[in-house]
Design an enzyme around this catalytic site. Structure first.
Site, PDB file in Angstrom:
ATOM      1  N   LYS A 152       0.788  -1.052  -0.026  1.00  0.00           N
ATOM      2  CA  LYS A 152       0.054  -0.205  -0.248  1.00  0.00           C
ATOM      3  C   LYS A 152       0.852   0.988  -0.014  1.00  0.00           C
ATOM      4  CE  LYS A 152      -3.173   0.698   3.529  1.00  0.00           C
ATOM      5  NZ  LYS A 152      -3.198   1.949   3.955  1.00  0.00           N
ATOM      6  N   GLY A 167      -5.103   8.215   5.670  1.00  0.00           N
ATOM      7  CA  GLY A 167      -3.996   8.915   6.190  1.00  0.00           C
ATOM      8  C   GLY A 167      -2.892   9.522   5.134  1.00  0.00           C
ATOM      9  N   SER A 189       7.525   9.770  11.813  1.00  0.00           N
ATOM     10  CA  SER A 189       6.433   9.683  10.655  1.00  0.00           C
ATOM     11  C   SER A 189       6.939   9.520   9.272  1.00  0.00           C
ATOM     12  CB  SER A 189       5.340  10.465  11.094  1.00  0.00           C
ATOM     13  OG  SER A 189       4.210  10.553  10.065  1.00  0.00           O
ATOM     14  N   GLN A 246       4.862   9.522   6.916  1.00  0.00           N
ATOM     15  CA  GLN A 246       3.985  10.402   5.874  1.00  0.00           C
ATOM     16  C   GLN A 246       4.265  11.840   6.229  1.00  0.00           C
ATOM     17  OE1 GLN A 246       0.015   9.345   7.954  1.00  0.00           O
ATOM     18  NE2 GLN A 246      -0.211   7.464   7.041  1.00  0.00           N
ATOM     19  N   ASP A 305       2.512  -0.878  12.088  1.00  0.00           N
ATOM     20  CA  ASP A 305       1.375  -1.399  11.293  1.00  0.00           C
ATOM     21  C   ASP A 305       1.199  -2.816  11.865  1.00  0.00           C
ATOM     22  OD1 ASP A 305       0.858   1.106  10.209  1.00  0.00           O
ATOM     23  OD2 ASP A 305       1.637   0.525   8.138  1.00  0.00           O
ATOM     24  N   ARG A 360      -5.613   2.518  18.159  1.00  0.00           N
ATOM     25  CA  ARG A 360      -5.265   1.035  18.039  1.00  0.00           C
ATOM     26  C   ARG A 360      -4.750   0.312  19.438  1.00  0.00           C
ATOM     27  NH1 ARG A 360      -2.476   0.676  12.126  1.00  0.00           N
ATOM     28  NH2 ARG A 360      -4.425   0.933  10.963  1.00  0.00           N
TER      29      ARG A 360
HETATM   30  C1  S3P Z   1       2.724   5.162   6.147  1.00  0.00           C
HETATM   31  C2  S3P Z   1       3.505   5.455   7.150  1.00  0.00           C
HETATM   32  C3  S3P Z   1       2.819   5.163   8.708  1.00  0.00           C
HETATM   33  C4  S3P Z   1       2.235   3.765   8.482  1.00  0.00           C
HETATM   34  C5  S3P Z   1       0.876   3.899   7.381  1.00  0.00           C
HETATM   35  C6  S3P Z   1       1.548   4.266   6.094  1.00  0.00           C
HETATM   36  C7  S3P Z   1       3.273   5.483   4.895  1.00  0.00           C
HETATM   37  O1  S3P Z   1       2.327   6.153   9.056  1.00  0.00           O
HETATM   38  O2  S3P Z   1       1.426   3.595   9.799  1.00  0.00           O
HETATM   39  O3  S3P Z   1       0.148   2.811   7.428  1.00  0.00           O
HETATM   40  O4  S3P Z   1       2.891   5.057   3.851  1.00  0.00           O
HETATM   41  O5  S3P Z   1       4.059   6.427   4.696  1.00  0.00           O
HETATM   42  P1  S3P Z   1       3.013   7.280   9.978  1.00  0.00           P
HETATM   43  O6  S3P Z   1       3.641   8.288   9.078  1.00  0.00           O
HETATM   44  O7  S3P Z   1       1.700   8.177  10.636  1.00  0.00           O
HETATM   45  O8  S3P Z   1       3.925   6.682  10.995  1.00  0.00           O
END
Ligand code: S3P
Length: 433
Positions: A28, A99, A172, A174, A319, A350
Site C-alpha cells: 500500500k 491518512g 512519521s 507520512q 502497522d 489502536r
Molecule cells: C505510512 C506510514 C505510517 C504507517 C501507514 C503508512 C506511509 O504512518 O502507519 O500505514 O505509507 O508512509 P505514520 O507516518 O503516521 O507513522
C-alpha cells in the site's frame, strides 16, 4: 452492506487451521507513492501490482482529478503526468480512509502551487494534521483547517514554497514524505532531519525517478535533502504488502496443523521487522529471497513465547502491532509493548480498540499510555469486536476469532476494503482445505 459488497457485520467461526499458498495485494505504501510520483513525472510511467484497496483507489482518483491521465493495459496501469498537464482540481479531493494520501497529497500540491481542499471519512477527519501543517506553513503555504486548525477538512493555498530545515518532532514516514514532496517544488534546499528512522519508500522512489535528493547518515540522525527537480517516468513493479502477509503468517503460527506461504512480499528495511520479533518469540519462519527487497515467506505452527518490544523497534513494525498483539495472546508469558503512542492516532486508537477487542476474547491485557501488556494463554472464548473504521483491527480480530471456539461477530468488517478487499475470500481459501 458496504457499497461494493462486503458486509458491515461478519461472523467468523473459530478453531480452524490455515494451509496453503497465496499472494496478497501490492504494498500500500509503495502503491500510493508510485501513483503520486508518476503524476509528477513528465511522460508515461507504468505500474504493475498496484494495491487493489480503496485507499489506493482514492489516490488514483486524486491524481486523475489533478489532471494525470490514467489508463489500464493488460496487468498494468499507465500514468501520464508532469507539471505541464497537472491542473487545479474542481471540487474537494476526497481521500476516504487514507491518512497516507491526505498527508502526501497535501505536500505534493503545496509544492505545485494553487488552491486545494481535502477531506476524508470520519476517521481521517479526526486524525492530527498539524504535524504536516506546521512544516508546510513554514515553507510558505497558507492553510485553513477544521477544529481550530487541527484536522481535515482543510484548504491549502500556496503561491510558491521555499526550502526549510525541519527536525521531525514525531517518527512519521507520512510527515517526512509530505515535506519531501513539497520540497520538490520549493526554491532552495529542503532538509528533513530524522532522529528515529521510518520507512524509506519516498526517498528511494524519488531518487529512482531522478529527484535531486541526498541522504546523509550521521551518528544520531539521518538528514534527507531535496531540491526542485524534474522527474522522469519509471516502470514500477510493486511486491506484495508485508503488513497484509503478517495476518496469514501469524494465523499459521498460532493455529495447530497450519502452514502458509505468502509469495513475493516486500522485505526491505523498516517494513519486515515484525518477522524478527516473531522469530524472537519462537516462530518457525522461512524466507526465500527473490531480490534484495522481496521474497516468499512461510510460517508453520509454533509454540510462541512472550517478548518485550522496545520503543526503538516501533517505527519498523508500526502497522503490525495489532496482529503481533494477537500472537502475544497465544504466547506463554507477558508481552510488553512500549513507545507506541503513535498507535493512538492511526485509523483508530489502536491501543484502546485492540485492547477492547482482545479483552472480549478473554485475553488478559493491560493498556499502557504508550502500549500494552498482553498475557498469553488463559481461558479464551469467542469475542465481539468493533473495528472503528480500522481495517487492521478487523483483520487482526478475524485471525483471533479463528483460534477460539464459537462464533465471533466483527462489526465494521467492511473497513478491510481500504487495504484488502479479498481478505475474507483468502481467509476462506486458507481455512477450507
Ligand atoms: C505510512 C506510514 C505510517 C504507517 C501507514 C503508512 C506511509 O504512518 O502507519 O500505514 O505509507 O508512509 P505514520 O507516518 O503516521 O507513522
Amino acid at each position: 452492506m458496504a457499497d461494493d459488497g462486503l458486509q458491515a457485520v461478519v461472523s467468523i467461526a473459530g478453531q480452524r487451521s490455515f494451509k496453503g499458498e497465496l499472494s496478497v495485494p501490492g504494498d500500500k505504501s509503495i502503491s500510493h507513492r508510485a501513483l503520486l510520483i508518476s503524476a509528477l513525472s513528465s511522460g508515461a510511467s507504468t505500474i504493475r501490482g498496484l494495491s487493489i484497496g480503496k485507499d489506493v483507489q482514492a489516490t488514483k482518483a486524486a491524481i486523475i482529478q489533478l489532471g494525470a491521465k490514467v489508463s489500464a493495459r493488460a496487468d498494468q496501469l499507465i500514468v501520464e503526468g508532469g507539471p505541464d498537464i497537472l491542473r487545479h482540481p474542481a471540487g474537494v479531493i476526497n481521500v476516504g480512509n487514507s491518512g497516507t494520501l491526505i498527508r502526501l497529497a497535501a505536500g505534493m500540491t503545496a509544492g505545485l502551487g494553487g488552491r486545494y481542499t481535502f477531506s476524508g471519512d470520519e476517521s481521517v477527519n479526526s486524525r492530527p494534521m498539524k504535524r504536516i501543517f506546521a512544516p508546510l506553513m513554514q515553507m510558505g503555504a497558507e492553510i485553513e483547517a477544521s477544529n481550530n486548525g487541527e484536522t481535515a477538512p482543510f484548504t491549502l493555498h500556496s503561491h510558491g514554497l521555499h526550502g526549510i530545515r525541519y527536525e521531525m518532532p514525531v517518527a512519521s514516514a507520512q510527515v517526512k514524505s509530505s515535506i519531501l514532496l513539497a520540497g520538490l517544488g520549493a526554491t532552495g534546499i529542503t532538509t528533513v532531519v530524522e532522529k528515529i528512522p521510518t520507512r524509506r519508500h519516498s526517498e528511494e522512489m524519488l531518487l529512482e525517478a531522478g529527484a535531486q535528493l541526498e541522504v546523509v547518515q550521521l551518528a544520531n540522525q539521518t538528514e534527507i535533502s531535496i531540491e526542485r527537480s524534474h522527474l522522469k517516468p519509471i516502470n514500477y513493479d510493486i511486491p506484495g504488502d508485508p503488513s497484509q502477509a503478517a495476518f496469514w503468517l501469524v494465523a499459521a503460527l498460532i493455529l495447530p496443523d497450519s502452514e502458509v506461504t505468502v509469495r513475493n512480499i516486500y522485505l526491505g528495511d523498516l517494513r519486515s521487522d515484525f518477522l524478527t520479533v516473531l522469530r524472537r518469540m519462537g516462530a518457525d519462519l522461512t524466507i526465500n529471497y527473490i531480490s534484495n527487497n522481496s521474497g516468499d515467506v512461510s510460517a508453520r505452527s509454533s509454540q510462541l513465547n512472550s517478548t518485550t518490544i522496545s520503543p526503538d523497534e516501533i517505527p519498523g513494525l508500526i502497522d503490525e502491532i495489532p496482529i503481533i498483539s494477537v500472537a502475544a495472546a497465544h504466547a506463554s508469558g507477558t508481552t510488553v509493548i512500549t513507545g507506541a503512542t503513535e498507535l493512538r492516532v492511526k485509523e483508530s486508537d489502536r491501543i484502546t480498540v485492540m485492547a477492547a477487542a482482545l479483552r472480549s476474547f478473554g485475553v488478559e491485557i493491560k493498556e499502557l499510555p504508550d502500549g500494552m501488556e498482553i498475557t498469553g494463554g488463559g481461558h479464551l472464548r469467542h469475542g465481539t469486536v468493533s473495528a472503528h473504521l480500522d481495517h487492521r483491527i478487523a483483520m487482526s480480530s478475524s485471525v483471533m476469532a479463528a483460534t477460539v471456539e464459537g462464533v465471533t461477530e466483527i462489526n465494521g468488517f467492511d473497513s478491510v476494503e481500504s487495504s484488502y478487499p479479498d481478505f475474507l475470500a483468502h481467509f476462506e481459501q486458507l481455512t477450507n482445505h
